[in-house]
Design an enzyme around this catalytic site. Structure first.
Site, mmCIF file in Angstrom:
data_model
loop_
_atom_site.group_PDB
_atom_site.id
_atom_site.type_symbol
_atom_site.label_atom_id
_atom_site.label_comp_id
_atom_site.label_asym_id
_atom_site.label_seq_id
_atom_site.Cartn_x
_atom_site.Cartn_y
_atom_site.Cartn_z
ATOM 1 N N HIS A 153 0.819 -1.208 0.000
ATOM 2 C CA HIS A 153 0.000 0.000 0.000
ATOM 3 C C HIS A 153 0.847 1.249 0.000
ATOM 4 C CE1 HIS A 153 -3.793 -2.089 1.777
ATOM 5 N NE2 HIS A 153 -3.586 -2.349 0.509
ATOM 6 N N ARG A 183 -14.406 -0.939 -18.404
ATOM 7 C CA ARG A 183 -14.307 -2.386 -18.594
ATOM 8 C C ARG A 183 -14.868 -3.068 -17.358
ATOM 9 N NH1 ARG A 183 -8.491 -5.128 -19.345
ATOM 10 N NH2 ARG A 183 -8.282 -4.762 -17.112
ATOM 11 N N ASN A 239 -1.653 -7.138 -24.535
ATOM 12 C CA ASN A 239 -0.872 -7.822 -23.489
ATOM 13 C C ASN A 239 -1.344 -9.274 -23.352
ATOM 14 O OD1 ASN A 239 -0.090 -5.196 -23.110
ATOM 15 N ND2 ASN A 239 -1.247 -4.915 -21.231
ATOM 16 N N ASP A 240 -2.658 -9.424 -23.217
ATOM 17 C CA ASP A 240 -3.174 -10.785 -23.096
ATOM 18 C C ASP A 240 -3.226 -11.492 -24.449
ATOM 19 O OD1 ASP A 240 -3.690 -11.538 -20.420
ATOM 20 O OD2 ASP A 240 -5.218 -9.964 -20.337
ATOM 21 N N CYS A 250 -5.368 -1.151 -26.779
ATOM 22 C CA CYS A 250 -5.127 -0.592 -25.446
ATOM 23 C C CYS A 250 -4.044 -1.327 -24.672
ATOM 24 C CB CYS A 250 -6.414 -0.571 -24.632
ATOM 25 S SG CYS A 250 -6.975 -2.211 -24.195
HETATM 26 C C1 PEP Z 1 -4.336 -6.240 -22.237
HETATM 27 O O1 PEP Z 1 -4.477 -7.434 -21.943
HETATM 28 O O2 PEP Z 1 -3.639 -5.832 -23.195
HETATM 29 C C2 PEP Z 1 -5.006 -5.198 -21.430
HETATM 30 C C3 PEP Z 1 -4.962 -3.944 -21.782
HETATM 31 O O3 PEP Z 1 -5.611 -5.611 -20.294
HETATM 32 P P1 PEP Z 1 -4.834 -5.851 -18.912
HETATM 33 O O4 PEP Z 1 -3.410 -5.376 -19.116
HETATM 34 O O5 PEP Z 1 -5.564 -5.082 -17.887
HETATM 35 O O6 PEP Z 1 -4.947 -7.328 -18.756
HETATM 36 MG MG MG Z 2 -5.963 -8.045 -20.506
#
Ligand code: PEP
Ligand code: MG
Length: 754
Positions: free
Chosen positions: A374, A514, A638-639, A686
């Site tokens: 924190h 989201r 990212n995912d 994103c």
């Molecule tokens: C992603 O997966 O690219 C994304 C923007 O979501 P997060 O990073 O929150 O998983």
């Molecule tokens: Mg993601």
């Protein structure tokens, strides 16, 4: 990665760690080149350092070449193959080095036999510290596996070598006879983990341990304190916490709830203060009762398997210290007079940090803590540079000194030499010049095509930054944060307040909320069944979680719909959609909530745009079907990359496989954007890829016109997009998509002018 490579990189890492505090730079570097040569079956491994004073490169250390030539072999920064690798910041691989027109031989090196050549620049951020080179005899060429290994080595070594190089260049204007100084001669350098970014060069202030550290707080009963004193301490503590929560609420609403809200809950918990009360009733002195119960909780939390729970120990200590202080009529908090100073402390609690922030502390160095605790999150929100030392050495430090806090790598320089200070101050000057670029409200390419730069928001406090940097809306609000930082699920009204704040700050702009993306690397410590999953990234996560716990999902959807019924840019986005059924089911929930709200007589949003995150590769073959049911797509690279390439995004050991320019990724992005354009569905990106210079031209070439990024990237992105021509971006897409080799694609992307 082959196990032998892994072991090798672990060895390199261990060696780099040894350099901090070591006085023998030459032997460190020699060990590195010996190790690399041995591991890569190379007859030669050498490191060339960049000399800032002379603006050239010199041979610093070698395995396999003539040792007498060390320091005397010098090259201009663009001379020879080494210079070429240095100035282009790109690797150079040659089967026959002497046939490259840029080749420059040195007769005293005895290197003629070694024609197979591979050079990799040692890059750290904006700086290039030098070049690492391996050589073999002709016919024993290096391949891309060797190249990746050397690149991984160079990146592991970069910060260690950059520090070493800096020290050498400072102490030495005459490199003919380099003798590196002991690090101590240039002031002491302490290695640390970075908890919050920033820079400081100020006087130090060592905090009194007995005033701040739980273990050192005095709890010996000094006079006859009674049950009434304990109860009064509880009342005073509650009052202080409410005041602190109130003051912080304005600035950092989630933090207020997270820290002081959580302390208040603990204070009211019968298991916690109730246990203290019982002990006092049985005759135990109140201070001992407080200490005992807190200690019990600290031990339970400390031994927890969950890092989130472990980090709660700091909150128990903070609260315990406040209770004891109120009981004894003492104030346990940092001494004043820390304005514009770098504060050193054994441990810092959230309430200490708020006190320090209110007094304009310049930076904080602690001996204990975690970067996800924190207090570290709070430091980031309060924009206070903070590091956590790797070794507890505060007792060895002078009482006051000048301190330079470098959070690019996590170094604390004690009484640094003037040259080190100047180097850093110059760097800061450049950074602030870049930061002074005045961001325009809209971004256009040089051929007048509009590109929307949107913000990714995690904490509500990120909003101020996004507004200041002219973000054109919110492309991704990660709603899980308020859930992660609480030890309970926030109710409809609590969530409604958060979403309302978000939309009010962005009137008439896109606001993409989201729904919960719990699971994976975002765990809730109040949902233990999630903590126990073997493979959480692919477990009960995101939309799967929401569809399983419909009451939680509906509470969230209702809060979103009620927050700002007339907002014109509201978009609701579902994460991790992997099939059409999930989308249809989730949309039905939105309709159900709208019906309920109507029946209950609440005002609610009638027509939010509804879209999906593209993160799971299974949706590529059904993308047109999903387009029919979606108002927008937002690609979470990212995912998406993690699942497409089967690379855990948070596992450093496989980081080299996380390649956004893998042809499978780039071509899949084309399928997605083509479908979006064909079906008139808005598409944005994103994930991290959206802000990376290397990929932006490709994304624009695909037809993407919305990029959602951490707002700090907006100024630089705007400047570079303004120079881009769409025709060239489209050509880049054509060229890239004809290639299959990752290296070749990388070269094409790197060659794009920006
Ligand atoms: C992603 O997966 O690219 C994304 C923007 O979501 P997060 O990073 O929150 O998983
Ligand atoms: Mg993601």
């Amino acid at each position: 990665m082959k196990e032998s490579h892994l072991n090798f990189l672990c060895d390199v890492n261990a060696l780099s760690a040894l350099l901090v505090g070591s006085s023998d730079l030459d032997s460190f570097l020699q060990k590195i080149v010996d190790l690399v040569a041995d591991h890569m079956d190379a007859e030669v491994c050498s490191i060339y350092f960049y000399d800032e004073h002379k603006n050239d490169l010199y041979l610093k250390v070698t395995h396999g070449l003539n040792q007498e030539a060390l320091n005397s072999v010098r090259l201009n920064t663009d001379e020879g193959l080494v210079g070429k690798a240095f100035s282009s910041r790109h690797f150079l691989l040659e089967d026959k080095a002497s046939s490259n027109p840029a080749y420059k031989g040195f007769s005293n090196l005895n290197e003629d036999r070694y024609e197979a050549f591979l050079a990799v620049p040692i890059v750290r951020g904006e700086e290039t510290a030098g070049v690492i080179v391996v050589q073999r005899q002709e016919n024993y060429s290096f391949d891309s596996e060797d190249r990746l290994t050397l690149q991984a080595t160079a990146s592991q070594l970069a910060s260690a070598i950059e520090n070493a190089r800096l020290l050498v260049s400072l102490s030495n204007d005459n490199t003919e006879s380099i003798k590196p100084p002991h690090i101590q001669e240039c002031g002491k350098v302490l290695a640390a983990q970075v908890a919050s970014d920033g820079f400081a060069y100020e006087k130090s202030l060592l905090l009194d341990k007995t005033l701040t550290t739980w273990e050192d707080v005095n709890y010996t009963p000094v006079n006859q304190l009674e049950k009434e004193d304990f109860e009064l301490a509880l009342v005073n503590t509650q009052q202080q916490l409410e005041e602190l929560e109130f003051h912080l609420e304005e600035k950092l609403p989630e933090m207020a709830a997270m820290i002081f809200g959580a302390h208040l809950m603990m204070l009211k918990d019968p298991e916690f203060t109730g246990a203290m009360s019982k002990l006092v009733d049985s005759g135990v002195a109140p201070s001992i009762a407080i200490k005992k119960v807190c200690q019990k909780y600290i031990e339970i939390f400390q031994n927890s398997k969950s890092p989130y729970i472990r980090e709660k120990t700091a909150d128990v200590k903070d609260l315990g210290r406040r209770l004891l202080g109120n009981l004894q009529g003492k104030v346990y908090e940092p001494t004043t007079d820390c304005a514009h100073k770098v504060v050193f402390a054994h441990e810092v609690f959230p309430s200490d940090l708020i006190k320090l922030a209110s007094e304009n502390v310049a930076g904080v160095v602690c001996e204990t803590g975690g970067i996800t605790s924190h207090v570290s999150i709070l430091a980031r929100s309060l924009k206070i540079p903070m590091v956590i030392l790797q070794e507890p050495v505060l007792h060895l430090l002078p009482k006051t000194s000048m301190v330079l806090l470098d959070t690019t790598v996590g170094n604390v320089y004690i009484n640094p030499q003037q040259e080190i200070v100047d180097t850093f101050l110059e760097g800061q000057k450049l950074k602030s010049q870049a930061a002074s670029y005045e961001v325009k409200a809209e971004t256009f390419t040089c051929c007048e095509e509009k590109v929307n730069l949107l913000a990714n928001i995690n904490l509500l406090s990120d909003l101020t930054h996004a507004c200041n940097l002219q973000a054109e809306g919110i492309g991704l609000y990660r709603t899980e944060f308020p859930f992660i930082i609480r030890s309970y699920f926030p109710d409809e009204l609590e969530q409604l307040k958060i979403y309302e704040h978000l939309m009010q700050k962005m009137p008439d702009k896109i606001v993409t909320i989201r729904t919960l993306d719990i699971g994976g690397d975002k765990l809730l410590n109040h949902m233990p069944e999630l903590l126990d999953e073997e493979n959480p990234a692919m477990g009960l996560r995101s939309i799967r979680f929401s569809l399983r716990y419909l009451d939680i999902f509906k509470t969230q959807v209702r809060a979103i719909l009620r927050a700002c019924p007339d907002h014109r840019g509201l978009r609701i986005m579902f994460p991790m959609i992997s099939s059409l059924e999930e989308l249809i089911q989730a949309k039905a929930i939105i309709r159900e909530c709208q019906e309920e709200l109507k029946d209950e007589g609440h005002a609610f949003h009638q027509d939010p745009e509804i879209g999906i995150m593209v993160e799971v590769p299974s949706i590529i073959p059904i993308i047109d079907d999903l387009a029919e049911e979606s108002d927008f797509f937002c690609v979470g690279t990212n995912d998406f990359i993690q699942f497409l390439l089967a690379v855990d995004r948070v596992n450093d050991r496989v980081a080299k496989y996380f390649v956004p320019h893998h042809p499978a990724v780039l071509r899949s992005l084309k399928v997605i954007t083509d479908s979006a354009l064909r079906n008139n569905v808005n598409v944005s990106i994103c994930g991290e890829m959206a802000h990376e210079k290397l990929y932006v031209p490709y994304l624009l070439g695909l037809g993407v016109r919305s990029l959602s990024v951490d707002s700090r990237f907006i100024p630089e992105m705007q400047q570079s997009i303004q120079k881009m021509k769409l025709e060239e971006c489209k050509e880049l897409v054509n060229k890239v998509n004809k290639e299959i080799k990752i290296n070749r694609i990388q070269e094409l992307l790197e060659a794009f002018p920006n």
